[in-house]
Design a protein around this motif. Structure first.
Motif, PDB file in Angstrom:
ATOM      1  N   UNK A  38       0.827  -1.208   0.000  1.00  0.00           N
ATOM      2  CA  UNK A  38       0.000   0.000   0.000  1.00  0.00           C
ATOM      3  C   UNK A  38       0.861   1.257   0.000  1.00  0.00           C
ATOM      4  N   UNK A  39       2.011   1.208   0.675  1.00  0.00           N
ATOM      5  CA  UNK A  39       2.841   2.410   0.799  1.00  0.00           C
ATOM      6  C   UNK A  39       3.372   2.852  -0.569  1.00  0.00           C
ATOM      7  N   UNK A  40       3.950   1.892  -1.329  1.00  0.00           N
ATOM      8  CA  UNK A  40       4.451   2.250  -2.663  1.00  0.00           C
ATOM      9  C   UNK A  40       3.325   2.655  -3.595  1.00  0.00           C
ATOM     10  N   UNK A  41       2.174   1.981  -3.467  1.00  0.00           N
ATOM     11  CA  UNK A  41       1.015   2.326  -4.304  1.00  0.00           C
ATOM     12  C   UNK A  41       0.582   3.764  -4.024  1.00  0.00           C
ATOM     13  N   UNK A  42       0.596   4.150  -2.733  1.00  0.00           N
ATOM     14  CA  UNK A  42       0.211   5.511  -2.357  1.00  0.00           C
ATOM     15  C   UNK A  42       1.201   6.529  -2.911  1.00  0.00           C
ATOM     16  N   UNK A  43       2.497   6.210  -2.843  1.00  0.00           N
ATOM     17  CA  UNK A  43       3.521   7.123  -3.392  1.00  0.00           C
ATOM     18  C   UNK A  43       3.299   7.338  -4.882  1.00  0.00           C
ATOM     19  N   UNK A  44       3.054   6.240  -5.609  1.00  0.00           N
ATOM     20  CA  UNK A  44       2.842   6.338  -7.058  1.00  0.00           C
ATOM     21  C   UNK A  44       1.579   7.165  -7.346  1.00  0.00           C
ATOM     22  N   UNK A  45       0.506   6.901  -6.596  1.00  0.00           N
ATOM     23  CA  UNK A  45      -0.753   7.618  -6.823  1.00  0.00           C
ATOM     24  C   UNK A  45      -0.587   9.112  -6.540  1.00  0.00           C
ATOM     25  N   UNK A  46       0.174   9.459  -5.498  1.00  0.00           N
ATOM     26  CA  UNK A  46       0.390  10.869  -5.146  1.00  0.00           C
ATOM     27  C   UNK A  46       1.162  11.580  -6.257  1.00  0.00           C
ATOM     28  N   UNK A  47       2.207  10.911  -6.785  1.00  0.00           N
ATOM     29  CA  UNK A  47       2.999  11.517  -7.872  1.00  0.00           C
ATOM     30  C   UNK A  47       2.157  11.651  -9.141  1.00  0.00           C
ATOM     31  N   UNK A  48       1.336  10.639  -9.426  1.00  0.00           N
ATOM     32  CA  UNK A  48       0.535  10.645 -10.652  1.00  0.00           C
ATOM     33  C   UNK A  48      -0.546  11.715 -10.600  1.00  0.00           C
ATOM     34  N   UNK A  49      -1.185  11.878  -9.430  1.00  0.00           N
ATOM     35  CA  UNK A  49      -2.243  12.896  -9.330  1.00  0.00           C
ATOM     36  C   UNK A  49      -1.648  14.295  -9.420  1.00  0.00           C
ATOM     37  N   UNK A  50      -0.401  14.422  -8.936  1.00  0.00           N
ATOM     38  CA  UNK A  50       0.311  15.713  -9.055  1.00  0.00           C
ATOM     39  C   UNK A  50       0.596  16.002 -10.531  1.00  0.00           C
ATOM     40  N   UNK A  51       1.028  14.954 -11.272  1.00  0.00           N
ATOM     41  CA  UNK A  51       1.326  15.109 -12.698  1.00  0.00           C
ATOM     42  C   UNK A  51       0.048  15.469 -13.468  1.00  0.00           C
ATOM     43  N   UNK A  52      -1.102  14.943 -13.008  1.00  0.00           N
ATOM     44  CA  UNK A  52      -2.378  15.241 -13.674  1.00  0.00           C
ATOM     45  C   UNK A  52      -2.978  16.557 -13.176  1.00  0.00           C
ATOM     46  N   UNK A  53      -2.184  17.332 -12.412  1.00  0.00           N
ATOM     47  CA  UNK A  53      -2.592  18.631 -11.842  1.00  0.00           C
ATOM     48  C   UNK A  53      -3.881  18.503 -11.010  1.00  0.00           C
ATOM     49  N   UNK A  54      -3.999  17.385 -10.297  1.00  0.00           N
ATOM     50  CA  UNK A  54      -5.118  17.120  -9.376  1.00  0.00           C
ATOM     51  C   UNK A  54      -6.485  17.159 -10.079  1.00  0.00           C
ATOM     52  N   UNK A  55      -6.485  16.875 -11.392  1.00  0.00           N
ATOM     53  CA  UNK A  55      -7.753  16.935 -12.129  1.00  0.00           C
ATOM     54  C   UNK A  55      -8.291  15.559 -12.490  1.00  0.00           C
ATOM     55  N   UNK A  56      -7.537  14.513 -12.170  1.00  0.00           N
ATOM     56  CA  UNK A  56      -7.975  13.157 -12.536  1.00  0.00           C
ATOM     57  C   UNK A  56      -8.658  12.509 -11.332  1.00  0.00           C
ATOM     58  N   UNK A  57      -9.975  12.312 -11.427  1.00  0.00           N
ATOM     59  CA  UNK A  57     -10.731  11.754 -10.299  1.00  0.00           C
ATOM     60  C   UNK A  57     -10.284  10.334  -9.974  1.00  0.00           C
TER      61      UNK A  57
END
Length: 455
Positions: free
Chosen positions: A146-165
């Motif tokens: 879960x920890x690595x999954x959360x890190x990846x999700x946080x970086x990805x949502x940042x890359x999507x400028x927090x617009x990807x639901x």
């Protein structure tokens, strides 16, 4: 890749329950907490008619995660309570229950794992949205990291400028697994503002239920139904909450709404059937269970219920053949014990007490922790005049199931008959605590108080 439905995979283990640091009101207002469901608000059957679980809720017609649990008051009780339908052993920790999915393309090689997570540059993959989503699902579901999954999700949502639901929902799922419910709630609410999805509503309601806020969860479901009219999963979610809050009549109404939309919904048919059975309408319950049989449900529990409905509807020709089929289909000893216990009731009903005695004995051979069988055996022993054996059996029953009022009440009656008034009074008080509306218990306590006053 196999898709995992996270919505229903939810069982609280002992670790989660005993070490839970979320502050919850100890004395909640009636009708606002699942931990203290209180008396029946919806005119449902009393515990004298419908058996209750350890937490005081009526037994539901359909076993699902968390129906058998209830917040135990002591560690000993937590360890005794079975958490699943298939085993009497409690789940020690929910984190150990999440399935690791290994599909043919991702089997581990002798050279090492399919993907070495510690060497991945997550920031690089987060910038490739299509690859990042597949990688997240692999890390979350297959590796259960879960920890690595959360890190990846946080970086990805940042890359999507927090617009990807989608990424917000995944971050919410990670927070939920980590026990950070308030953070998960923020993520799911934010995702719902961007994109209305039934799944997100279900996740948000799940968070509120874990925080013991059933009324808020009901509001979330009802707002969801305004936006998705007739959505079966949302209607079913409302019915489940009402059932857990002991509001049986409202639950039955919502289960009927589920059947209007989807007339093959097994859970709704089973719950309405069990509700009719406990409302003294076995003929109508029989129709619902027969419908399940027509739909292809073919298991021990269904034939067990069919046997009971046939017996109480006085269709004796079908009763024993249904129970025989149930015994044949039983997959484990707990199921066999249930069938023998019900056969014992049938034997008592036809007046064959020797057969009943054998059936209850066979119940205990298959499941040594069956409190109801100990209680009924004690009653049969009392009829034979074996006072000491009856007393021992009742004490065993009340220690195995302190939430049941019958063993306490029977022990109180037995003690009163042999002149042990002090023990009788203690047991009667426990009985009243388990079922405050039981008239016989109240009369016995009144009688004992009069005895004590005379002394």
């Amino acid at each position: 890749m196999v898709y995992v439905d996270e919505i229903d995979m939810d069982q609280e283990g002992i670790a989660e329950m005993v070490l839970d640091e979320n502050a919850i009101a100890q004395v909640a207002r009636p009708g606002t907490s699942l931990k203290l469901p209180g008396t029946s608000q919806g005119g449902g059957p009393s515990p004298a008619v419908r058996p209750v679980t350890q937490s005081g809720r009526p037994i539901t017609g359909f076993v699902r995660p968390s129906t058998q649990s209830g917040r135990p008051s002591t560690m000993e009780q937590a360890i005794k309570t079975p958490r699943t339908a298939l085993t009497a052993r409690p789940i020690t920790s929910a984190s150990g229950r999440y399935v690791r999915l290994g599909t043919a393309s991702m089997l581990t090689n002798p050279d090492g794992p399919f993907i070495n997570l510690s060497r991945l540059n997550l920031a690089k993959y987060a910038q490739k949205p299509k690859l990042a989503k597949a990688l997240f699902e692999y890390i979350f579901h297959h590796e259960n990291d879960v920890k690595n999954a959360l890190d990846l999700a946080a970086l990805a949502t940042e890359h999507a400028q927090f617009k990807d639901w989608w990424w917000k929902v995944q971050i919410g799922k990670c927070y939920y697994r980590l026990g950070l419910y308030r953070e998960a709630e923020k993520q799911f609410k934010s995702a719902l503002k961007q994109q209305d999805m039934v799944d997100t509503i279900l996740y948000l309601a799940k968070v509120y239920l874990r925080l013991d806020q059933p009324v808020t969860a009901l509001n979330v479901f009802k707002q969801g139904l305004d936006r998705f009219p007739g959505e079966v999963t949302l209607t079913c979610g409302i019915a489940r909450i009402y059932e857990e809050m002991n509001n049986i009549s409202s639950a039955a109404e919502y289960y009927k709404d589920v059947l209007k939309q989807d007339n093959t919904h097994v859970e709704a048919i089973a719950c309405i059937g069990s509700n009719h059975f406990y409302s003294d309408q076995p003929e109508i319950a029989l129709r619902f269970y027969r419908r399940l049989l027509q739909m292809g449900v073919y298991n021990c529990q269904l034939f067990n219920n069919l046997g009971l409905c046939c017996f109480y509807a006085q269709q004796y020709d079908m009763t024993l053949s249904s129970f025989e089929r149930a015994l044949f289909l039983a997959e484990n000893q707990e199921e066999t014990a249930d069938v023998w216990y019900n056969l014992g009731h049938v034997a008592v009903g036809i007046g064959d007490l020797n057969l009943a005695y054998q059936c209850f004995r066979l119940t205990l051979v298959n499941n040594n922790d069956y409190a109801e069988a100990y209680n009924n055996l004690a009653v049969l022993e009392m009829r034979k005049g074996h006072i000491e054996q009856a007393r021992a059996l009742l004490q065993t029953a009340s220690s195995l199931a302190p939430h049941m009022y019958e063993p306490h009440f029977n022990f109180a009656i037995l003690s009163e008959k042999v002149g042990d008034l002090q023990r009788s009074y203690t047991a009667a008080q426990k009985s009243e605590e388990a079922f405050p509306g039981h008239v016989d218990t109240q009369q016995l306590i009144k009688q004992l108080k009069q005895h004590f006053a005379m002394l």
